[in-house]
Every structure is written in structure tokens, then in C-alpha cells.
Design a protein around this motif. Structure first.
Motif, short mmCIF file in Angstrom:
data_model
loop_
_atom_site.label_atom_id
_atom_site.label_comp_id
_atom_site.label_asym_id
_atom_site.label_seq_id
_atom_site.Cartn_x
_atom_site.Cartn_y
_atom_site.Cartn_z
N THR A 13 0.95 -1.07 -0.04
CA THR A 13 -0.15 -0.01 -0.03
C THR A 13 0.81 1.47 -0.13
OG1 THR A 13 -0.07 -0.26 2.50
CG2 THR A 13 -1.98 -1.33 1.12
N ASP A 15 1.58 4.72 1.50
CA ASP A 15 1.44 5.21 2.73
C ASP A 15 1.61 6.54 2.68
OD1 ASP A 15 1.36 6.29 5.28
OD2 ASP A 15 3.05 4.95 6.18
N SER A 17 0.75 9.00 4.87
CA SER A 17 0.82 9.93 6.08
C SER A 17 2.32 10.26 6.47
CB SER A 17 0.26 9.03 6.97
OG SER A 17 1.22 7.66 7.35
N ARG A 217 10.01 8.72 6.16
CA ARG A 217 10.28 7.24 6.54
C ARG A 217 11.79 6.82 6.47
NH1 ARG A 217 9.74 1.89 3.45
NH2 ARG A 217 10.65 2.71 1.82
#
Ligand SMILES: C[S@@+](CC[C@H](N)C(=O)[O-])C[C@H]1O[C@@H](n2cnc3c(N)ncnc32)[C@H](O)[C@@H]1O
Length: 270
Positions: A13, A15, A17, A217
Motif C-alpha cells: 500500500t 502510505d 501519512s 520514512r
């Protein structure tokens, strides 16, 4: 997706965020494939180092010049472009195949958004000359194994690590990774590498990294010139050596007068 290969791990997926380097880079390059978290991280770095946009653009111009040099002057016909990024102007296969249409290019990235764009990199090319591998640079064996489907690793290859090594922290053995990649290709192969500097605009860059690492990240590890030079150990640097990317064979006055906080070089394996 035609031509796309990679470890069979199923779809990942996206991400949105947290900031991802591919999308933050896309934001700085003026692209549309970024989300609020990416823009927030991009803006935070820009506040610390306002030159970041010019720097990433200068790096992109370096990429194009390095590929042109490799195809037109060094006679390279195979490219392994790791840390491809979201497609932008002058992608490796476009520049290489404009010099020699038969050039083979394998792209590698681990970002799911880049993966969704793999088809754009593959479309329109001579069939069989381009591949996309969804893989992690920190696993060079897997990268090489999949690259061998498209590239003949017994013939010279240009290994391209453009603006990606700053995302490989010391604990992940960055020099070992580059060494394993270069060990797998024959003499006459090349390494084209650029890396975010810690010793150009040092204070601004340190503050930029601190802000980025809080929001993203991946962790950035900027390196000084000596640390970047170590990636080229045992290789022969082409003129003008390891320099700020805009100084590497600029094609125009505009390119030459850009400013960047990136070291770049192109070297031949003897
Ligand atoms: C700053 S962008 C550079 C894009 C392009 N090479 C350029 O210079 O315009 C870094 C790219 O490397 C990818 N990347 C970072 N770490 C990676 C890893 N361990 N394995 C594969 N790709 C990675 C990111 O997803 C991103 O697309």
C-alpha cells in the motif's frame, strides 16, 4: 505490467501519512506525485536550505549528462539505474536510447509510487530493452539476479546510483553494497554516482537533514567529499573527477552556474 519483474511479495500500500524520498524529490522537481506529508517535509528542508530546488535540478541535469557521456563517449550500451525515482525529464533510457537505440536499461526502486509509474518508463521503448525491478538496493544480490534477465553482466554495464546513497545509512553497509555491485560487472564498466553533501552549505544541510529525518520514512545520511570518494575506490574517475554536480561537464553556462550541495562523479572499472 509488461517488462516489470521483481520479488513476488504482492502489492504494497502507498502510505501517504509519512514523507517518502521519491515523492519529496518529485515535489522539489515540480511534479504532481506527492502528498501533504511529502510537501511538509520538502518545505521544512527548503526553509533550512533554500537552495534545495536548484540542487535537485542540478543533480537531474548531471544524470542526463552522465548518461550521454556513457553512451556517446564511453560506448556503454547497458545501464543499471538504481533509485530511479518518479519519472521526470530526461529519464535514463530516453537519453541513452537517443544516442544508441539499442541501449538496455534496468530501473530499480523500492517505492510503491515509482512502481505504479514503471509502465511509463517501459512504454514506447524498443521491446525487451527496458525492465523495472521492484527491489531494495540493500539487497544487491536480488537486484543483480533480476537485472541479468535484461542485461548481459559479462559485458560492460553502467551502474547508476544517482541521489540514492544518502538514503543508505552506515549500518546498511553502503560501501559493501557498491562494492558488490561493481564486483558483479566486468572491467570497462562504469559507476555514475551522486550523493548529498555534508560539507557544502554544511550548516544549512545539517539542519535540513535534521528536519527531514523527523518527518520522513527514510533517514538521510549526508557525506563529505572524502566519504563520497570512497565509493570510487579502485575505479578510474573520468575528468573532471569528483566535483559538485553542476561542475561535471556542464553543457551550458546556465548549468555551470547552478548551485548544488551534491557531489558527483563517473568512474571506469579498470
Ligand atoms: C532522491 S530520489 C532520486 C531519483 C533519481 N535517481 C534522480 O536523481 O533524479 C531517491 C530514489 O531512491 C529510491 N530509494 C531509496 N532507497 C532505496 C533502496 N534502499 N532501494 C531502492 N530504491 C531506493 C527512492 O524510492 C527514490 O525514488
Amino acid at each position: 505490467m509488461p517488462g516489470e519483474t521483481g520479488p513476488a511479495e504482492g502489492p504494497r500500500t502507498i502510505d501517504t501519512s509519512v514523507a517518502h524520498s521519491a515523492r519529496v524529490h518529485d515535489y522539489w522537481l515540480g511534479g504532481k506525485d506527492n502528498f501533504a506529508a511529502d510537501r511538509a517535509a520538502g518545505d521544512a528542508v527548503m526553509e533550512a536550505y533554500p537552495g534545495i530546488v536548484m540542487s535537485v535540478r542540478a543533480n537531474r541535469a548531471f544524470l542526463a549528462r552522465a548518461v550521454r557521456f556513457l553512451a556517446a563517449e564511453a560506448g556503454i550500451r547497458q545501464f543499471l539505474d538504481i533509485g530511479t525515482g518518479i519519472p521526470a525529464a530526461n529519464n535514463t533510457h530516453e537519453v541513452a536510447q537517443s544516442v544508441a537505440p539499442g541501449c538496455r536499461v534496468v530501473y530499480v526502486d523500492y517505492d510503491p509510487v515509482v512502481l505504479t509509474y514503471a509502465h511509463a518508463l517501459l512504454t514506447g521503448a524498443t521491446p525487451g530493452t527496458i525492465d523495472y525491478i521492484d527491489a531494495d538496493l540493500r539487497d544487491p544480490q536480488t537486484v543483480l539476479q533480476h537485472a541479468a534477465r535484461t542485461l548481459d553482466l559479462k559485458k560492460p554495464v553502467a551502474v547508476m546510483l544517482i541521489a540514492v546513497m544518502h538514503l543508505i545509512v552506515d549500518e546498511d553497509d553502503p560501501y559493501g553494497i557498491v562494492g558488490r555491485l561493481m564486483d558483479a560487472v566486468p572491467p570497462g564498466s562504469y559507476l555514475a554516482l551522486s550523493q548529498v553533501a555534508s560539507d557544502i552549505q554544511a550548516e544549512q544541510m545539517a539542519e535540513g537533514a535534521k528536519r527531514y529525518n523527523r518527518l520522513a520514512r527514510e533517514t538521510q545520511r549526508h557525506r563529505n567529499r572524502a566519504e563520497v570518494a570512497r565509493f570510487f575506490d579502485g575505479l578510474e574517475l573520468a575528468e573532471p573527477g569528483l566535483v559538485p554536480v553542476q561542475q561535471w561537464r556542464p553543457a551550458s553556462e546556465l548549468e555551470a552556474t547552478a548551485r548544488s550541495a551534491m557531489w558527483g562523479g563517473v568512474a571506469r572499472k579498470p
